[in-house]
Motif scaffolding. Structure first.
Motif, PDB file in Angstrom:
ATOM      1  N   GLU A 141      -6.033   1.392  -2.964  1.00 22.46           N
ATOM      2  CA  GLU A 141      -5.546   0.281  -3.843  1.00 22.46           C
ATOM      3  C   GLU A 141      -4.650  -0.073  -3.353  1.00 22.46           C
ATOM      4  N   CYS A 142      -3.993  -1.082  -4.280  1.00 20.84           N
ATOM      5  CA  CYS A 142      -2.570  -1.228  -3.365  1.00 20.84           C
ATOM      6  C   CYS A 142      -1.551  -2.328  -5.029  1.00 20.84           C
ATOM      7  N   GLY A 143      -0.247  -2.278  -4.421  1.00 20.61           N
ATOM      8  CA  GLY A 143       0.597  -3.102  -5.735  1.00 20.61           C
ATOM      9  C   GLY A 143       0.545  -4.220  -5.167  1.00 20.61           C
ATOM     10  N   ILE A 144       0.022  -5.301  -6.046  1.00 18.50           N
ATOM     11  CA  ILE A 144       0.838  -6.955  -5.988  1.00 18.50           C
ATOM     12  C   ILE A 144       1.103  -7.983  -7.143  1.00 18.50           C
ATOM     13  N   ARG A 164       1.258  -1.341   0.145  1.00 17.39           N
ATOM     14  CA  ARG A 164       0.068   0.121   0.395  1.00 17.39           C
ATOM     15  C   ARG A 164       0.695   1.033  -0.164  1.00 17.39           C
ATOM     16  N   PHE A 165       0.897   1.850  -1.228  1.00 17.99           N
ATOM     17  CA  PHE A 165       1.959   3.162  -1.273  1.00 17.99           C
ATOM     18  C   PHE A 165       3.224   1.973  -1.329  1.00 17.99           C
ATOM     19  N   LYS A 186      -0.571  -6.776   5.415  1.00 21.03           N
ATOM     20  CA  LYS A 186      -0.706  -7.863   5.551  1.00 21.03           C
ATOM     21  C   LYS A 186      -2.133  -7.806   4.896  1.00 21.03           C
ATOM     22  N   GLU A 187      -2.968  -6.887   4.534  1.00 19.21           N
ATOM     23  CA  GLU A 187      -4.296  -7.296   3.840  1.00 19.21           C
ATOM     24  C   GLU A 187      -4.539  -5.190   3.547  1.00 19.21           C
TER      25      GLU A 187
END
Length: 78
Positions: free
Chosen positions: A51-54, A38-39, A44-45
């Motif tokens: 928004e997130c990066g995976i 996240r940024f 962990k979740e």
């Protein structure tokens, strides 16, 4: 590695989860989440609406419009 920029539309994404990459309605890859950010922070979740990066283990072929389904596997006694 390659990181997919994602928006969580339903539920939550957990780093220990498994992922299924779907393209045009059919699954193209299944594996485990390698990292969840996240940024620039490892988290962990990530919950719905953020928004997130995976990053996915051994997968780099992301395309615009891919849908990532995150799920967890649980062992249930009979």
């Amino acid at each position: 590695g390659v990181i997919a920029g994602c928006m969580v539309t339903d539920g939550k994404v957990v780093r220990s989860g498994h992922v299924r990459v779907k393209r045009a309605g059919s699954a193209v890859y299944e594996g485990k989440i390698e990292s969840l950010k996240r940024f620039k922070d490892d988290v962990k979740e990530v919950t719905q609406g953020f928004e997130c990066g995976i990053s996915i283990e051994k997968y780099t072929d992301f395309q615009v419009g891919d849908v990532l389904e995150i799920y967890t596997m649980e062992r249930v006694e009979r």
